[in-house]
Design an enzyme around this catalytic site. Structure first.
Site, mmCIF file in Angstrom:
data_model
loop_
_atom_site.group_PDB
_atom_site.id
_atom_site.type_symbol
_atom_site.label_atom_id
_atom_site.label_comp_id
_atom_site.label_asym_id
_atom_site.label_seq_id
_atom_site.Cartn_x
_atom_site.Cartn_y
_atom_site.Cartn_z
ATOM 1 C CD GLU A 259 8.577 3.417 3.208
ATOM 2 O OE1 GLU A 259 8.092 3.946 4.235
ATOM 3 O OE2 GLU A 259 8.665 4.008 2.114
ATOM 4 C CG PHE B 176 -1.852 1.187 1.287
ATOM 5 C CD1 PHE B 176 -2.627 1.535 0.192
ATOM 6 C CD2 PHE B 176 -1.960 1.940 2.444
ATOM 7 C CE1 PHE B 176 -3.501 2.618 0.248
ATOM 8 C CE2 PHE B 176 -2.831 3.016 2.522
ATOM 9 C CZ PHE B 176 -3.600 3.358 1.420
#
Length: 242
Positions: free
Chosen positions: A145, A68
């Site tokens: 991330e 996502f």
């Protein structure tokens, strides 16, 4: 020099595929901010392995994995994307809840970055990573991330515009991390987005790129668009005074 001047950056081109492949983000961060704790590649690979083991039964690794994108993954994924889909995630919303004194911020000019926090819903894009060399491609995502542990990876269910459900990986703001912050009022958000800058660029650039790519996909996030207008006006005013 302005906030966006490349001479202000340890990584003048920001985060690129080449930077991730060579693990330069880690080295630049360690050099500029030696006190910032980082996950090792071994820890990241263990995290990736755990995520793949915990995948929902409907996930077929032979077709790849959905991820996502709600922030910078929209405009700078740095991995091959086999398919994009406009999707909706229930139970979380994006907000500027990560206060950075590195990356797109510094001790003198802290910035803000988006994270997913509980409540509401969030529209973004589903990115399907192809199955080829999947573990390595996931490592590239983890290096960008998960380097400082500011996010927690988890499986969620996305829904496309046809109502089809897609199990996907995403990265939720880690409320236990020192960089996590309580919800700020808009004046504080605007000030930090307008002034925050660091080794990979400015917080204003991050906001502008995110909103531009959401707009390109027909995803109109009213709050982010309002913040963009006010932040850009604040930046213009500061530049006019300089």
């Amino acid at each position: 020099m302005t906030q966006s001047d490349p001479r202000n950056r340890a990584l003048p081109n920001g985060i690129t595929r080449e930077v991730l492949e060579r693990d330069e983000l880690r080295r630049a961060l360690a050099a500029a901010h030696p006190g910032v704790a980082m996950l090792s590649d071994a820890q990241m690979q263990s995290s990736i392995g755990a995520m793949l083991e915990q995948r929902p039964p409907t996930v077929d690794l032979d077709t790849g994995v959905w991820v996502f994108g709600y922030g910078s993954l929209l405009w700078n994924p740095c991995v091959p994307v086999a398919e994009w889909r406009d999707v909706l995630l229930y139970g979380f919303h994006r907000d500027f809840r990560i206060r950075l004194t590195h990356g797109r911020g510094s001790a003198d000019a802290p910035g803000l970055m988006l994270g997913l926090v509980a409540g509401g819903s969030c529209r973004g894009m589903g990115l399907r990573l192809p199955p080829d060399d999947l573990s390595h491609e996931l490592l590239m995502i983890w290096r960008r991330e998960m380097l400082t542990g500011v996010y927690t990876p988890r499986w969620v269910t996305l829904y496309d515009r046809d109502g089809a459900s897609l199990p996907a990986m995403t990265f939720v703001a880690n409320a236990a991390h020192p960089s996590f912050c309580a919800r700020l009022d808009d004046s504080a958000v605007i000030d930090m987005l307008a002034t925050g800058h660091g080794m990979i660029g400015s917080a204003a650039e991050y906001l502008n790129s995110t909103v531009a790519h959401l707009d390109d996909q027909g995803i109109h996030d009213r709050r982010l668009r309002t913040l963009r207008a006010r932040v850009n006006a604040a930046v213009a005013a500061r530049n006019a005074e300089a």
